[in-house]
Design a protein around this motif. Structure first.
Motif, PDB file in Angstrom:
ATOM      1  N   GLY A  69      -4.151  -1.778  -7.586  1.00 32.41           N
ATOM      2  CA  GLY A  69      -3.800  -0.423  -7.211  1.00 32.41           C
ATOM      3  C   GLY A  69      -3.926   0.533  -8.375  1.00 32.41           C
ATOM      4  N   PRO A  92       0.821  -1.212   0.000  1.00 29.14           N
ATOM      5  CA  PRO A  92       0.000   0.000   0.000  1.00 29.14           C
ATOM      6  C   PRO A  92       0.856   1.263   0.000  1.00 29.14           C
ATOM      7  N   HIS A 104      -2.575  -2.813  -4.654  1.00 27.77           N
ATOM      8  CA  HIS A 104      -3.934  -2.760  -4.129  1.00 27.77           C
ATOM      9  C   HIS A 104      -4.391  -1.317  -3.991  1.00 27.77           C
ATOM     10  N   SER A 105      -4.579  -0.845  -2.789  1.00 30.01           N
ATOM     11  CA  SER A 105      -5.089   0.515  -2.637  1.00 30.01           C
ATOM     12  C   SER A 105      -3.997   1.563  -2.789  1.00 30.01           C
TER      13      SER A 105
END
Lengths: 810, 82
Positions: A558, A496, A514-515
């Motif tokens: 992401g 992240p 991902h984020s």
């Protein structure tokens, strides 16, 4: 029903009777070959004297019960083919070897399987096969009366009770067929994988998970040993499914990686191995032993609940170079941290990504933090300077906490920053394995430095070469222009947060944040080295695409922000789930964009360029941009340029759908601006806001809606909706609309937003234009054939039309 | 032939099996058979057969998302979405 005693000594068991069989022990030969109704015996009278003898099985042989007993000479059962047992099996624990390499099929309604602990080499099927979809309940039950040791695949296809006897297989244990009851309670199971399926057909579409009525694994220990494609509870082709109905629960689940060379599905050429936990399960203890490989990847795709101990011990000392990389929030999966629970959690030399624990006792040593972890104690982050020579970078304790000093620090972990400055005399660093660091900072390096991955370990997955990444970075990559990446593997951003890239060139780029966000801070070129490239080192789903003579960016999860800079590449292959944002950049040059989820191209200009002298695919005419179905395209104010189609024999295709097995579905993702700058362009889209061309060159444009049938040559009855029409043409630049190559009834177009379309110098074929009285092709356009709705005139002179109008006046 | 159940702790956990030995087997012989079975079991775990990798020419890969399967054919020259 009869008895058949083997009196043939060394001989072949086949369909020929000969003198091999007798009706009594040691009796005269000449009895008929046993059938599925006959009991078969091998005993002290089966051989000559006390000599050794070999019974070679050939073809398919049958018996009811098979009993080997009272041997007075060594007996070997050899050969291939099929041994069908329609009763019980009883082997002695001494005097018999069973290298028979065919299939051992236990087919009776109720069998007792008593191998006496003898190792079985045959692929072993316990239970009959059934026709897929046959709802007939399975009534057959097989019960163990000894351990079952198989050095091959083991399939259990009927009701099964292990009676607590150990089950061991050097290949997967597959539970198949529907409506079966499995009782493996109090059993030590050591297998390559535990798989569920109900079909052995080669038609993968029929690999369906078993419906297991009951699954009792209470107090059992399950050890998954060595490598496996999908180690626990998957279908045979790896699809996961809900096992909540059977709630697999074990006493201890152990992962052991003894070897790097043995597996039916995966063989490795390098020190990389993996386990994949595809299904949820509960266990009291979860243990990972020291692997034989340098790096053991453990992927936990579904929640695993550990009641007591979690222990990961890949290396016995802190200086061990063996590491376990445990992924919880994994690419292609839900991206959700897997909290293992537990009361005690210990690990050494392990990297974690998306793993949590609620254990009250946590003891982790030299563990790397990739991110998304909770409850795990990690070593404090360090800033490390390389002080060694050009090799052994990731193994040697030659890292220093101070620039220019002789180092004694162990190699970096995922939370450490490494700095490559001018104090290192090395002009080349051989990165002989993939390591993970927080930041790679070579921004102050003024001396040339080459980072080389030419000894990169690799593995093979179904024969596809899989390469690990060049290096994984959980933070930022900052390198000066004096740094060169010499290799073919991708630099992977992981975890992240915000990841910045300051680099002019990378051989390949892989993003799984991902984020998180990966953001370019300058122009970036992605390499074009000729190489077989496997971006993903894991066999989950598939991005094992490989190609030659082009490189790729893999957008796994992401966000990727080009941040206003140029990104030059040739292949972009995003994977799920991700958002690509390219706001306001001038160009994204791409040869092939394969979008599996969502592409937000913001205000960007995406240029698809045909590269000459490319390798030819079978479906070369389909290359272009593929916006796969079921996913959203957030085109915003973007423009997609389709240009540079240098080879006139090839056609560029702009698709907003993808093919699936036997169906096509629609996509509701409109394209904003589509600029045609090349020749031979196929546009198959549901909606285009504005389509136009700026250059004056001969063009051949096929406009058609999305598929509404099956197959590439089916009709395109769904129109492409166009809001603004700006395709320019001239007497010297005739634009062809429609398809005059074959008999496809295509080029369905619909004007939306009101107004009319004014065009000229078009050559139109097989095109249906709606609504009526909207599409004015102009007086100089050519009505080739099969056009509907086109008016071959100017709007102010509608009497001249491709359609025939008859005006009657009084 | 007599059937004798046994179980023993090993580094790979409990090995539980039965052994089928002659009715007149001595206790020493029974113990030897038991040990032989344990040794063979551990050897089987630690020395699995090596399975040769087949030469790769082409592979069909099915990926499934939201219940929709997509077929890709991998070839040495590239992939084909079909």
């Amino acid at each position: 029903m009869a008895d058949r005693y083997w009196v043939g000594g060394t001989n072949t068991w086949n369909t020929t009777a000969g003198a091999k069989w007798s009706t009594t022990s040691g009796g005269a030969g000449g009895a008929s070959v046993p059938t599925l109704n006959d009991d078969v015996y091998f005993d002290q009278n089966s051989n000559v004297g006390t000599g050794a003898f070999t019974v070679t099985l050939s073809g398919t042989v049958n018996c009811r019960n098979i009993t080997v007993q009272n041997l007075d000479g060594a007996m070997t059962i050899n050969g291939s083919g099929s041994l069908n047992v329609y009763g019980n099996l009883t082997f002695p624990s001494t005097g018999l070897t069973f290298p028979f390499s065919g299939s051992l099929n236990i087919l009776s309604e109720n069998s007792i399987l008593n191998t006496g602990g003898v190792t079985i080499s045959a692929i072993t099927f316990i239970g009959k096969s059934v026709v897929i979809g046959d709802p007939t309940p399975i009534t057959q039950t097989v019960t163990l009366a000894s351990s079952l040791n198989i050095v091959n695949d083991l399939f259990i296809r009927c009701n099964f009770n292990s009676q607590g006897y150990s089950i061991t297989a050097n290949s997967p244990l597959t539970l198949s067929n529907a409506n079966i009851n499995i009782d493996i309670s109090n059993t030590n199971i050591i297998v390559n994988a535990l798989i569920l399926e109900n079909s052995l057909t080669t038609d993968k579409s029929k690999y369906l998970p078993s419906v297991i009525n009951s699954f009792n694994s209470l107090n059992s220990n399950l050890t998954l040993i060595n490598t496996s494609k999908f180690a626990l509870m998957s279908t045979r082709n790896g699809e996961s499914f809900d096992l909540s109905t059977i709630n697999p629960a074990f006493n201890t689940v152990t992962l052991i990686n003894n070897t790097i060379t043995s597996n039916t599905n995966v063989s490795t050429a390098g020190p990389i191995n993996w386990f994949t936990i595809v299904s949820s399960f509960t266990t009291n203890n979860f243990i990972i032993h020291e692997p034989a490989s340098e790096r053991l990847y453990v992927q936990i795709q579904k929640p695993v609940i550990v009641n007591n101990e979690i222990s990961i011990q890949p290396g016995s000392s802190t200086s061990s170079t063996k590491r376990v990389i445990m992924y919880g929030a994994f690419i292609d999966e839900d991206g959700i941290q897997k909290n293992l629970g537990g009361t005690s959690f210990s690990a050494i030399n392990t990297d974690f990504y998306g793993i949590g624990t609620t254990a009250s006792t946590v003891a982790c040593v030299r563990c790397g933090d990739y991110g998304f972890n909770t409850g795990i104690n990690f070593d404090d982050p360090r800033t490390l300077y390389w002080s060694g020579t050009n090799s052994d970078v990731w193994h040697s304790p030659k890292w220093s906490l101070v620039s220019g000093q002789t180092g004694t620090e162990l190699p970096p972990l995922a939370q450490d920053t490494i700095i490559l400055d001018d104090t290192s005399s090395a002009s080349e660093l051989i990165l002989d394995q993939c390591a993970t660091v927080k930041n790679l900072d070579a921004s102050t390096r003024t001396l040339p430095l080459s980072l080389t991955d030419n000894s990169r370990s690799n593995s093979s997955y179904y024969g596809i070469l899989v390469l690990e990444e060049f290096i994984r970075i959980t933070g930022n990559l900052t390198v000066s222009e004096n740094i060169t990446f010499n290799g073919q593997c991708p630099i992977k951003f992981l975890g992240p947060g915000l990841h910045n890239i300051i680099a002019e060139y990378l051989p390949a780029l892989s993003i799984d944040v991902h984020s998180g966000i990966v953001r370019m801070q300058n122009d970036l070129a992605i390499g074009t080295q000729e190489a077989f490239m496997g971006v993903n080192t894991f066999p989950v789903d598939v991005i094992l695409e490989f190609t030659s003579n082009r490189s790729r960016i893999s957008l796994i999860s992401g966000e990727f922000h080009s941040n206003g800079y140029y990104l030059t590449s040739t292949i972009i292959t995003p994977k799920s789930p991700f958002v690509v944002r390219l706001p306001n950049i001038e160009n994204l040059y791409a040869y092939y964009i394969n979008v599996d989820r969502k592409l937000n191209i913001g205000n960007s200009v995406v240029t698809v360029s045909k590269i000459n002298n490319e390798n030819t695919y079978v479906y070369s005419s389909l290359r272009g941009i593929y916006f796969h179905k079921m996913f959203n395209i957030l085109s915003d104010n973007s423009t997609i340029k389709v240009s540079n189609t240098l080879m006139s024999s090839e056609v560029f295709t702009l698709h907003t759908f993808s093919t699936v097995l036997s169906e096509f579905s629609r996509i509701n993702s409109p394209l904003n601006n589509v600029e045609i700058t090349g020749i031979n362009v196929n546009i198959a889209a549901s909606s285009i806001n504005n389509i136009y061309s700026n250059t004056l060159s001969n063009k051949n444009i096929t406009l058609r809606g999305i598929y509404n049938g099956q197959g590439f040559l089916s009709s395109y009855t769904e129109p492409v909706k166009i809001n603004e029409w700006g395709l320019s043409s001239s007497p010297d630049s005739l634009i062809s609309i429609g398809n005059n190559v074959n008999s496809i009834t295509g080029a369905y177009i619909e004007k939306v937003g009101g107004g009319i379309v004014e065009a000229d110098y078009l050559s139109i074929s097989n095109s249906t234009a709606t609504p009526p009285n909207t599409w004015y092709a102009g007086p100089n356009s050519i009505n080739v054939l099969n056009n509907i709705g086109w008016i071959f005139a100017n709007p102010d002179n509608p009497a001249v039309s491709g359609d025939f109008f008859l005006f009657l006046e009084d | 032939m007599q059937k004798i159940d046994f179980e023993t702790n090993t580094k790979y956990g409990v090995f539980k099996s039965s052994m089928n030995v002659n009715d007149n087997a001595t206790s020493e012989e029974i113990e030897q058979v038991k040990q032989n079975l344990i040794d063979a079991w551990i050897s089987m775990i630690e020395n699995p057969p090596v399975i040769e990798e087949s030469n790769f020419e082409e592979i069909e890969v099915i990926s499934e998302v939201n219940g929709i399967k997509t077929v890709s054919v991998k070839t040495p020259e590239g992939d084909i979405n079909g």
